[in-house]
Design a protein around this motif. Structure first.
Motif, PDB file in Angstrom:
ATOM      1  N   GLN A 104       0.820  -1.204   0.000  1.00  0.00           N
ATOM      2  CA  GLN A 104       0.000   0.000   0.000  1.00  0.00           C
ATOM      3  C   GLN A 104       0.856   1.258   0.000  1.00  0.00           C
ATOM      4  OE1 GLN A 104      -2.993  -0.252   3.203  1.00  0.00           O
ATOM      5  NE2 GLN A 104      -2.825  -2.472   3.036  1.00  0.00           N
ATOM      6  N   ALA A 105       1.960   1.206   0.758  1.00  0.00           N
ATOM      7  CA  ALA A 105       2.839   2.373   0.827  1.00  0.00           C
ATOM      8  C   ALA A 105       3.466   2.693  -0.524  1.00  0.00           C
ATOM      9  CB  ALA A 105       3.931   2.131   1.874  1.00  0.00           C
ATOM     10  N   GLY A 106       3.640   1.679  -1.366  1.00  0.00           N
ATOM     11  CA  GLY A 106       4.271   1.889  -2.658  1.00  0.00           C
ATOM     12  C   GLY A 106       3.308   2.102  -3.801  1.00  0.00           C
ATOM     13  N   ASP A 107       2.004   1.973  -3.555  1.00  0.00           N
ATOM     14  CA  ASP A 107       1.022   2.084  -4.641  1.00  0.00           C
ATOM     15  C   ASP A 107      -0.239   2.729  -4.080  1.00  0.00           C
ATOM     16  OD1 ASP A 107      -0.790   1.832  -6.680  1.00  0.00           O
ATOM     17  OD2 ASP A 107      -0.620  -0.345  -6.880  1.00  0.00           O
ATOM     18  N   SER A 108      -0.504   3.965  -4.454  1.00  0.00           N
ATOM     19  CA  SER A 108      -1.642   4.698  -3.908  1.00  0.00           C
ATOM     20  C   SER A 108      -2.977   4.095  -4.306  1.00  0.00           C
ATOM     21  CB  SER A 108      -1.584   6.165  -4.356  1.00  0.00           C
ATOM     22  OG  SER A 108      -1.732   6.260  -5.771  1.00  0.00           O
ATOM     23  N   GLN A 109      -3.006   3.269  -5.350  1.00  0.00           N
ATOM     24  CA  GLN A 109      -4.256   2.653  -5.799  1.00  0.00           C
ATOM     25  C   GLN A 109      -4.394   1.204  -5.339  1.00  0.00           C
ATOM     26  OE1 GLN A 109      -6.820   4.087  -7.470  1.00  0.00           O
ATOM     27  NE2 GLN A 109      -5.743   6.017  -7.136  1.00  0.00           N
ATOM     28  N   PHE A 110      -3.461   0.729  -4.529  1.00  0.00           N
ATOM     29  CA  PHE A 110      -3.459  -0.684  -4.151  1.00  0.00           C
ATOM     30  C   PHE A 110      -4.746  -1.082  -3.436  1.00  0.00           C
ATOM     31  CE2 PHE A 110      -2.652  -4.286  -1.410  1.00  0.00           C
ATOM     32  CZ  PHE A 110      -1.910  -5.140  -2.212  1.00  0.00           C
ATOM     33  N   VAL A 111      -5.154  -0.297  -2.442  1.00  0.00           N
ATOM     34  CA  VAL A 111      -6.346  -0.662  -1.655  1.00  0.00           C
ATOM     35  C   VAL A 111      -7.574  -0.728  -2.544  1.00  0.00           C
ATOM     36  CG1 VAL A 111      -7.872   0.069   0.213  1.00  0.00           C
ATOM     37  CG2 VAL A 111      -5.404   0.240   0.501  1.00  0.00           C
ATOM     38  N   GLN A 112      -7.730   0.277  -3.394  1.00  0.00           N
ATOM     39  CA  GLN A 112      -8.911   0.284  -4.261  1.00  0.00           C
ATOM     40  C   GLN A 112      -8.879  -0.859  -5.266  1.00  0.00           C
ATOM     41  OE1 GLN A 112     -11.697   1.910  -4.242  1.00  0.00           O
ATOM     42  NE2 GLN A 112     -12.408   0.912  -6.129  1.00  0.00           N
ATOM     43  N   ASN A 113      -7.730  -1.064  -5.915  1.00  0.00           N
ATOM     44  CA  ASN A 113      -7.668  -2.022  -7.017  1.00  0.00           C
ATOM     45  C   ASN A 113      -7.659  -3.477  -6.566  1.00  0.00           C
ATOM     46  OD1 ASN A 113      -7.596   0.103  -8.829  1.00  0.00           O
ATOM     47  ND2 ASN A 113      -5.357   0.090  -9.014  1.00  0.00           N
ATOM     48  N   THR A 114      -7.025  -3.765  -5.453  1.00  0.00           N
ATOM     49  CA  THR A 114      -6.870  -5.172  -5.052  1.00  0.00           C
ATOM     50  C   THR A 114      -7.742  -5.584  -3.879  1.00  0.00           C
ATOM     51  OG1 THR A 114      -5.060  -4.787  -3.479  1.00  0.00           O
ATOM     52  CG2 THR A 114      -4.473  -5.047  -5.801  1.00  0.00           C
ATOM     53  N   ILE A 115      -8.330  -4.626  -3.167  1.00  0.00           N
ATOM     54  CA  ILE A 115      -9.158  -4.989  -2.002  1.00  0.00           C
ATOM     55  C   ILE A 115     -10.592  -4.489  -2.160  1.00  0.00           C
ATOM     56  CG2 ILE A 115      -9.429  -4.762   0.502  1.00  0.00           C
ATOM     57  CD1 ILE A 115      -6.388  -4.471   0.709  1.00  0.00           C
ATOM     58  N   LEU A 116     -10.776  -3.181  -2.254  1.00  0.00           N
ATOM     59  CA  LEU A 116     -12.130  -2.631  -2.267  1.00  0.00           C
ATOM     60  C   LEU A 116     -12.882  -2.949  -3.553  1.00  0.00           C
ATOM     61  CD1 LEU A 116     -11.564   0.858  -0.588  1.00  0.00           C
ATOM     62  CD2 LEU A 116     -12.300  -1.300   0.462  1.00  0.00           C
ATOM     63  N   GLY A 117     -12.218  -2.861  -4.689  1.00  0.00           N
ATOM     64  CA  GLY A 117     -12.885  -3.163  -5.962  1.00  0.00           C
ATOM     65  C   GLY A 117     -13.394  -4.586  -6.028  1.00  0.00           C
ATOM     66  N   PRO A 118     -12.518  -5.591  -5.823  1.00  0.00           N
ATOM     67  CA  PRO A 118     -12.986  -6.974  -5.825  1.00  0.00           C
ATOM     68  C   PRO A 118     -14.032  -7.253  -4.746  1.00  0.00           C
ATOM     69  CG  PRO A 118     -10.601  -6.893  -6.086  1.00  0.00           C
ATOM     70  CD  PRO A 118     -11.045  -5.498  -5.767  1.00  0.00           C
ATOM     71  N   LEU A 119     -13.921  -6.608  -3.593  1.00  0.00           N
ATOM     72  CA  LEU A 119     -14.907  -6.813  -2.535  1.00  0.00           C
ATOM     73  C   LEU A 119     -16.275  -6.324  -2.986  1.00  0.00           C
ATOM     74  CD1 LEU A 119     -15.670  -7.564   0.375  1.00  0.00           C
ATOM     75  CD2 LEU A 119     -14.905  -5.286   1.088  1.00  0.00           C
ATOM     76  N   LYS A 120     -16.320  -5.200  -3.657  1.00  0.00           N
ATOM     77  CA  LYS A 120     -17.594  -4.691  -4.163  1.00  0.00           C
ATOM     78  C   LYS A 120     -18.229  -5.685  -5.124  1.00  0.00           C
ATOM     79  CE  LYS A 120     -19.700  -0.823  -6.657  1.00  0.00           C
ATOM     80  NZ  LYS A 120     -19.468   0.514  -7.276  1.00  0.00           N
ATOM     81  N   ASP A 121     -17.445  -6.274  -6.005  1.00  0.00           N
ATOM     82  CA  ASP A 121     -17.982  -7.252  -6.958  1.00  0.00           C
ATOM     83  C   ASP A 121     -18.555  -8.466  -6.241  1.00  0.00           C
ATOM     84  OD1 ASP A 121     -17.183  -5.582  -9.004  1.00  0.00           O
ATOM     85  OD2 ASP A 121     -15.312  -6.660  -9.393  1.00  0.00           O
ATOM     86  N   ARG A 122     -17.852  -8.944  -5.224  1.00  0.00           N
ATOM     87  CA  ARG A 122     -18.337 -10.116  -4.493  1.00  0.00           C
ATOM     88  C   ARG A 122     -19.613  -9.789  -3.716  1.00  0.00           C
ATOM     89  NH1 ARG A 122     -12.639 -10.795  -3.826  1.00  0.00           N
ATOM     90  NH2 ARG A 122     -12.676  -9.740  -1.807  1.00  0.00           N
ATOM     91  N   ARG A 123     -19.650  -8.609  -3.130  1.00  0.00           N
ATOM     92  CA  ARG A 123     -20.863  -8.214  -2.397  1.00  0.00           C
ATOM     93  C   ARG A 123     -22.042  -8.033  -3.337  1.00  0.00           C
ATOM     94  NH1 ARG A 123     -20.718  -5.768   2.622  1.00  0.00           N
ATOM     95  NH2 ARG A 123     -21.957  -3.980   1.925  1.00  0.00           N
ATOM     96  N   LYS A 124     -21.779  -7.499  -4.526  1.00  0.00           N
ATOM     97  CA  LYS A 124     -22.857  -7.329  -5.510  1.00  0.00           C
ATOM     98  C   LYS A 124     -23.459  -8.677  -5.876  1.00  0.00           C
ATOM     99  CE  LYS A 124     -25.178  -5.343  -8.974  1.00  0.00           C
ATOM    100  NZ  LYS A 124     -25.648  -6.511  -9.729  1.00  0.00           N
ATOM    101  N   ALA A 125     -22.646  -9.697  -6.038  1.00  0.00           N
ATOM    102  CA  ALA A 125     -23.154 -11.027  -6.382  1.00  0.00           C
ATOM    103  C   ALA A 125     -24.047 -11.575  -5.270  1.00  0.00           C
ATOM    104  CB  ALA A 125     -21.989 -11.979  -6.643  1.00  0.00           C
ATOM    105  N   ILE A 126     -23.676 -11.354  -4.028  1.00  0.00           N
ATOM    106  CA  ILE A 126     -24.495 -11.846  -2.913  1.00  0.00           C
ATOM    107  C   ILE A 126     -25.792 -11.056  -2.804  1.00  0.00           C
ATOM    108  CG2 ILE A 126     -24.612 -12.021  -0.400  1.00  0.00           C
ATOM    109  CD1 ILE A 126     -21.773 -12.885  -0.358  1.00  0.00           C
ATOM    110  N   ILE A 127     -25.725  -9.743  -2.985  1.00  0.00           N
ATOM    111  CA  ILE A 127     -26.941  -8.929  -2.951  1.00  0.00           C
ATOM    112  C   ILE A 127     -27.911  -9.396  -4.024  1.00  0.00           C
ATOM    113  CG2 ILE A 127     -27.851  -6.619  -3.396  1.00  0.00           C
ATOM    114  CD1 ILE A 127     -25.361  -5.520  -1.962  1.00  0.00           C
TER     115      ILE A 127
END
Length: 505
Positions: A104-127
């Protein structure tokens, strides 16, 4: 200490999370959520405290379960299971967040691209599955649930204000890298992990009880129903302090049929057959720790732990150390369980198997709309706090007290979000139209805990409530659960005693 060892099924989602958490445990040492380790590292001679303080500390997801209303009875089991899977997804994403600080310290988009983005997709499937299950069962699913799929990252010192937006402050999604810069985040220097490898509690989570103003607590929730008028009696039931060492990380009310549905360990008194797979028949046929054998009700709450390095029985288990709940489990020295009346008139009997949740285990991210925690010290009961742990003087006990909702809709023993069938009294002590007063459950837990030491922005040997991993052991997440399993004769005795104005046990 032992735990409930009843044979249980393990859903696929739980197995997935168990595998992920196992990666975080090795050689008895926990590396689950060492948020601030990078805050004091030097790289190339440059201190990284400020940039680490700006990192996202936790994951804030809208609570889909609290937004669901019209769920037909025959779909509730499936919906509860899907919601439990969403909790597991958050736990898994949180573990990923906590163990990728260098990336995360080396990539400002790491959290969004590898954690929050995929999490949103998985939550959308369950919803989508939840909506389908509701509609198939003859209900009408809310078409707007998809709006709750996205999560955001934010720092540990930024609490959701008011809980009205379900975790989506300002209607937008945080891009992940600005969690500590755009939301009131502060420099985290000194707020480390206390040497425990878990994020919380921190020094700011504690307050000297002498610094709390008397009678200053916001009492929107947890109003005491009893008073000078109406039904002024009480009924006290003595169920011990979990001498039988009945612990598990299930939640029979919110996640029936799901192993580790709570992601934290509960203390149980009363009914001795409490796990995710207990049916009403199981509860009715179980033993009880209550002195009055007619009371087989289950009373439970998250355990308190002293983070002193003790390796408890669940040190490497789900719900325990594998999810950041570590240290010595503290049993209360006393557990007072009492039912009281209504300021506005008589109370009526609770239906058998009525389920009530009070407080919100996710209050740190949900906001305080359903928070009902109350912390104090013996001898200082006029000083109550919801969002701090009290530092009590020597000889004074730490107190956890709670007044449950005492207005029942007159029809249902549960509801889709496990809340709508019950309500708190209004300011004048009355129930809203359509609701009727039932005996109000009040629980007071007293603990003998040495006061933690707070120096230079750090806390040593803190105590903390078990919590969902992403809730960071915040005191505001304290909560209590109750299932009424009194026999009919005893419940009638409770009601008669309260309505006559007597104090019984």
């Amino acid at each position: 200490m032992g735990r409930n060892t009843r044979k249980r099924r393990t859903p696929l989602a739980t197995k997935i999370v168990a595998g992920a958490a196992a990666l975080a445990v090795g050689g008895g040492g926990l590396v689950w959520a060492n948020f601030y380790a990078s805050a004091h590292e030097d790289h190339g001679g440059h201190n990284r405290t400020r940039s680490a303080g700006a990192q996202v500390a936790t994951i804030d997801c809208p609570d889909v379960g609290q937004k669901i209303r019209d769920v037909p009875d025959r779909a509730r089991g499936e919906v509860d299971g899907e919601l439990a899977t969403m909790d597991s997804q958050i736990t898994n994403a949180y573990q990923r967040l906590a163990t990728t600080r260098r990336a995360q310290a080396g990539d400002s988009q790491f959290v969004q691209n590898t954690i929050l983005g995929p999490l949103k997709d998985r939550r959308k499937a369950i919803i989508d599955r939840i909506q389908l299950e509701i509609n198939r069962a003859g209900g009408k699913a809310d078409d707007n649930l998809d709006e709750l799929a996205g999560c955001q990252g934010r720092p540990a010192d930024q609490q959701n204000g008011g809980g009205q937006n379900g975790g989506q402050d300002d209607g937008g999604q945080d891009d992940g890298q600005n969690g500590g810069q755009n939301g009131g985040g502060q420099d985290q220097e000194g707020n480390d992990d206390n040497g425990n490898g878990v994020a919380g509690p921190v020094a700011e989570d504690f307050v000297d009880i002498n610094d709390v103003r008397p009678n200053s607590r916001d009492s929107r929730n947890g109003l005491a129903a009893d008073g000078d008028g109406g039904s002024t009696g009480s009924f006290t039931t003595d169920c011990g302090v979990n001498e039988n060492n009945l612990f598990n990380s299930d939640n029979l009310i919110a996640a029936p049929g799901v192993d580790n549905g709570a992601h934290h360990t509960h203390d149980y008194v009363g009914n001795q057959d409490n796990d995710a797979f207990s049916s009403d028949e199981d509860l009715a046929n179980a033993d009880t720790s209550c002195q009055n054998q007619g009371d087989k009700s289950t009373y439970y709450w998250p355990v308190l732990r002293l983070q002193d390095g003790t390796q408890e029985f669940d040190a490497n288990d789900q719900g325990g150390g594998a999810e950041g709940n570590i240290g010595k489990i503290l049993k209360p020295a006393e557990a007072q369980i009492r039912f009281v009346g209504s300021r506005q008139g008589d109370v009526v009997a609770m239906p058998k198997f009525l389920r009530v949740i009070t407080g919100d285990a996710k209050s740190f991210t949900n906001g305080d709309a359903n928070a009902n925690s109350s912390w104090s010290c013996s001898g200082f009961e006029d000083r109550q706090v919801t969002d701090k742990y009290p530092l009590c003087p020597e000889g004074s006990q730490v107190l956890r007290t709670v007044n449950f909702q005492s207005c029942w809709d007159g029809q249902n023993i549960d509801s889709a979000n496990h809340r709508d069938h019950m309500a708190f009294v209004q300011e004048d002590g009355s129930c809203a139209n359509g609701f009727q007063a039932v005996p109000q459950l009040q629980i007071r837990l007293a603990y003998d805990i040495p006061a933690p030491t707070v120096e230079n922005g750090q806390v040593r040997n803190p105590y903390a409530v078990d919590s969902f991993p992403e809730q960071l052991h915040k005191p505001i997440t304290d909560h209590n659960d109750f299932i009424n399993v009194m026999d009919e004769n005893l419940m009638n005795e409770v009601v008669d005693c309260i309505n006559r104005g007597e104090d019984c046990q």
